[in-house]
Design an enzyme around this catalytic site. Structure first.
Site, PDB file in Angstrom:
ATOM      1  N   CYS A 144      65.628 -13.736 -35.096  1.00 36.16           N
ATOM      2  CA  CYS A 144      66.164 -15.083 -35.338  1.00 36.16           C
ATOM      3  C   CYS A 144      66.381 -15.400 -36.820  1.00 36.16           C
ATOM      4  O   CYS A 144      66.969 -16.425 -37.150  1.00 36.16           O
ATOM      5  CB  CYS A 144      65.248 -16.126 -34.706  1.00 36.16           C
ATOM      6  SG  CYS A 144      65.259 -16.097 -32.902  1.00 36.16           S
ATOM      7  N   HIS A 184      66.353 -23.315 -38.126  1.00 37.89           N
ATOM      8  CA  HIS A 184      66.571 -22.522 -36.912  1.00 37.89           C
ATOM      9  C   HIS A 184      66.169 -23.335 -35.687  1.00 37.89           C
ATOM     10  O   HIS A 184      65.097 -23.950 -35.660  1.00 37.89           O
ATOM     11  CB  HIS A 184      65.753 -21.225 -36.990  1.00 37.89           C
ATOM     12  CG  HIS A 184      65.763 -20.423 -35.728  1.00 37.89           C
ATOM     13  ND1 HIS A 184      66.937 -20.050 -35.107  1.00 37.89           N
ATOM     14  CD2 HIS A 184      64.752 -19.949 -34.957  1.00 37.89           C
ATOM     15  CE1 HIS A 184      66.635 -19.367 -34.010  1.00 37.89           C
ATOM     16  NE2 HIS A 184      65.321 -19.304 -33.901  1.00 37.89           N
ATOM     17  N   ASN A 187      68.137 -21.948 -28.008  1.00 41.13           N
ATOM     18  CA  ASN A 187      67.984 -21.015 -29.125  1.00 41.13           C
ATOM     19  C   ASN A 187      69.036 -19.913 -29.010  1.00 41.13           C
ATOM     20  O   ASN A 187      68.938 -19.044 -28.152  1.00 41.13           O
ATOM     21  CB  ASN A 187      66.572 -20.415 -29.106  1.00 41.13           C
ATOM     22  CG  ASN A 187      66.315 -19.459 -30.254  1.00 41.13           C
ATOM     23  OD1 ASN A 187      67.215 -19.113 -31.014  1.00 41.13           O
ATOM     24  ND2 ASN A 187      65.087 -18.997 -30.380  1.00 41.13           N
TER      25      ASN A 187
END
Length: 333
Positions: free
Chosen positions: A116, A256, A286
């Site tokens: 990520c 994020h 996500n």
């Protein structure tokens, strides 16, 4: 001669049409909308359903959106960096294929994988290439087809992830705008807590690995959450201190989008009000490498030339970090 900095001068994005809502998930696994929303902040996510289409499809669409908006000839691009945790296939670089498909025939390309944090690490990489003076236009794409590695009978992971792509163009800047500072970290302790067991060189694909569902994402949610909260908050606070920035100096936190509680914890540590925090996790979940550029695209109208942005991310490995960037343009209405 003034120092060259690397500024973002154009952005683009793409998300698939299919919406996987919390209500639909309720019919697939034992969960409910209230539980998902309370713990993650997610209401829906987009999935790429078209057969035979992978991460490159999302990346190409996002890049084409940028090229169209910026009226840019792809032949002028020097480099394409493909940030992704879900490449189309092993060995053959997804970024190389994407570059060819969008017509960036004068560019070289490669993939960058840091889970990520891939896009955040990519920002650092793109900036270094620009600051070297050798390259003028670096296209950084963040895209992931997370649905390809998610077990939709595992309620711990299937509620979190979605598919999407985003792209930014980095160019040289002499006005002091663009990337100002970065604080990037990693720690191999995270290897056991967020991973896919099979399909690599340790445990090649076999009938047994498929049967045991070892090609799907495994996440120890509590451990990852704990490390992510402290990691993202620590580096965000550190980069502010290092650049003598107070909460009044920060215009936007671009974090994020993994979990709303992690985003809130980071903002609280930085002393930021909710009005300065960009959030779209409720719409996409996500999307791993795509979360940061998707945020920029969704909120492009709010970003003004000279704004101070703090980017922050945390990913498997563990990988994490923060980037301080001055926004380089105000969108023409």
């Amino acid at each position: 001669m003034s120092k060259i900095s690397a500024a973002i001068t154009a952005i683009g994005s793409y998300v698939p049409d299919y919406v996987l809502s919390n209500q639909v998930l309720e019919t697939m696994v034992e969960t409910n909308d209230e539980w998902i929303t309370t713990r993650t902040g997610i209401k829906e996510r987009r999935l790429l359903k078209e057969e035979g289409q992978g991460t490159s499809f999302l990346a190409i669409k996002a890049a084409q959106n940028l090229l169209e908006k910026a009226n840019l000839d792809p032949k002028d691009i020097d480099l394409v960096i493909m940030a992704t945790a879900t490449p189309d296939m092993p060995v053959a670089s997804t970024g190389v294929y994407v570059a060819s498909q969008i017509g960036a025939t004068n560019a070289f390309a490669f993939d960058l994988q840091a889970a990520c944090s891939s896009f955040l690490y990519g920002m650092s990489t793109a900036s270094a290439y620009i600051e070297s003076g050798k390259y003028k236009k670096v296209l950084l794409i963040g895209a992931d087809k997370m649905s390809s590695i998610i077990d939709y009978t595992d309620r711990a992971t299937c509620i979190i992830f979605g598919d999407g792509g985003g792209a930014v163009l980095f160019e040289p800047n002499n006005e002091g705008l663009g990337l100002q500072d970065e604080f990037l970290q990693s720690d191999g302790i995270g290897r056991e807590f967020l991973k896919i067991d099979a399909g690599g060189s340790i445990l090649p694909a076999s009938e047994e690995t498929v049967k045991n569902k070892q090609h799907y994402v495994f996440q120890d949610g509590k451990t990852v959450f704990k490390y992510a909260v402290s990691g993202m908050a620590d580096v965000s606070e550190k980069i502010m201190q290092r650049n003598n920035l107070t909460h009044d100096d920060i215009n936007w936190l671009v974090a994020h989008q993994a979990n709303k509680r992690i985003i809130d914890a980071t903002a609280n540590r930085m002393g930021l009000t909710e009005s300065k925090v960009l959030v779209n996790i409720h719409r996409y979940g996500n999307t791993t490498s795509a979360t940061l550029p998707l945020l920029l695209c969704d909120f492009e109208d709010k970003l003004k030339k000279g704004d101070n942005l703090i980017f922050a991310a945390f990913g498997g490995g563990f990988t994490w970090g923060a980037v301080y960037l001055k926004w380089a343009y105000t969108k023409q209405q």
